[in-house]
Design an enzyme around this catalytic site. Structure first.
Site, PDB file in Angstrom:
ATOM      1  CE  LYS A 214      -3.746  -2.600   1.919  1.00 46.50           C
ATOM      2  NZ  LYS A 214      -4.393  -3.202   3.081  1.00 46.50           N
TER       3      LYS A 214
ATOM      4  CD  GLN B  94      -3.525  -4.905   6.218  1.00 43.88           C
ATOM      5  OE1 GLN B  94      -3.357  -3.948   5.489  1.00 43.88           O
ATOM      6  NE2 GLN B  94      -4.145  -6.003   5.800  1.00 43.88           N
TER       7      GLN B  94
ATOM      8  CG  ASP C  39     -10.341  -1.035   3.989  1.00 50.59           C
ATOM      9  OD1 ASP C  39     -10.105  -1.329   2.808  1.00 50.59           O
ATOM     10  OD2 ASP C  39      -9.674  -1.448   4.947  1.00 50.59           O
TER      11      ASP C  39
END
Ligand code: NDP
Length: 284
Positions: free
Chosen positions: A52, A96, A119
């Protein structure tokens, strides 16, 4: 023999578009910024976080990484999210997963401002997805939809069978297909006659996490197959949830594993972050 849906090529094309938009935003004084928070030492999570960060750099975006020890308390993590929520350099916050067991994942995800929830996991944004309002769409399902579009698949009136009902992939991708006017069946571990359901499908979306459990002879002649699964077999080999070789003999188009859906997930995360930055411009 099926056409191969090339996830790397579609991701590269999408990233070129994002890079162009980032350039335009920078000319207006805004650098899209993504904060990535990693708690603990999980090796797979470390790899994802590194990917990322690299993607941010390649696209000219600001990457703000926070690596916290596994024993970090929930209160410390929530305080960090609070700071990131009010930091104007940050347009997207990604925590995460999985988090260590002593941390309540739902509480953490709900602490992220819905405006920075790139997300798409915050219940507010999930609700907006359900009712078909503009929102951050979760990255993997969003990537699947872009791949279908780029492959020229028109979902209106099609029978779509989604295998898997997770909040991350199965449920949101089913909703997105419904919004594109498909007739959607969602299958899971209690579904009776899974082969029979898959045999009806014009489009099969597999998100199960079981190596090659969807057999090639379940695939209808000419169907489109999107395989989200990533399963490690032995030391090095990765396979999907669909028996690729046999399914390719019947499908009209199919995604490979690796090189299919995988490259799209981070791409759509970058897309959502760029869109979030663009949104602040509209609000200014
Ligand atoms: P989950 O484990 O959360 O969900 C799996 C789903 O599959 C569940 O709904 C489960 O049913 C269903 N299932 C399990 N076994 C069977 C079976 N025998 N028959 C029918 N359904 C079954 O997984 P995720 O959705 O998070 O991920 C799915 C796969 O996609 C994994 O391989 C994962 O690695 C991959 N993935 C890939 C990404 C990418 O970027 N390419 C991103 C995210 C995931 P039930 O609900 O009844 O238990």
């Amino acid at each position: 023999m099926a056409d191969i849906i090339d996830g790397k090529a579609i991701a590269a094309k999408t990233r070129a578009r994002i890079a162009e938009e980032v350039k335009q935003l920078k000319e207006k004084g805004i650098t899209p910024g993504l904060a990535v928070v990693l708690v603990g030492e999980d090796p797979a999570s470390r790899v994802y976080v590194a990917m990322k960060e690299k993607a941010c750099q390649e696209l000219g975006m600001f990457s703000d990484e926070h690596k916290l020890p596994a024993e970090t308390g929930e209160d410390v993590l929530l305080a960090l999210i609070d700071r990131l929520n009010s930091d104007p350099r940050i347009h997207g916050i990604l925590v995460q997963l999985p988090l260590p067991k002593h941390i309540n994942t739902d509480k953490v995800l709900e602490a992220i401002s819905p405006k920075k929830d790139v997300d798409g996991f915050h219940p507010y944004n999930v609700g907006r997805l359900v009712v078909g309002k503009p929102t951050f769409q979760p990255c993997t399902p969003y990537g699947v939809m872009v791949m279908l579009k780029e492959t020229g698949v028109n979902l209106a009136g099609k029978e779509v069978v989604v295998v898997g009902r997770s909040n991350i992939v199965g449920k949101p991708v089913a909703l997105m297909c419904l919004h594109e006017h498909a007739t959607v069946t969602i299958c899971h571990s209690r579904t009776r006659d899974l082969p029979g359901k898959v045999r009806q499908a014009d489009v099969v979306i597999a998100a199960v996490g079981q190596p090659e459990m969807i057999k090639g002879d379940w695939i209808k002649e000419g169907a489109v197959v999107i395989d989200v699964g990533v399963n490690r077999v032995g030391e090095k080999k990765l396979v999907g949830d669909v028996e690729f070789a046999a399914a390719s003999q019947r499908a009209s188009a199919i995604t490979p594993v690796p090189g299919g859906v995988g490259p799209m997930t981070i791409t759509m995360l970058m897309y959502n972050t760029m869109q979030s930055a663009k949104q602040t411009l509209n609000e200014a």
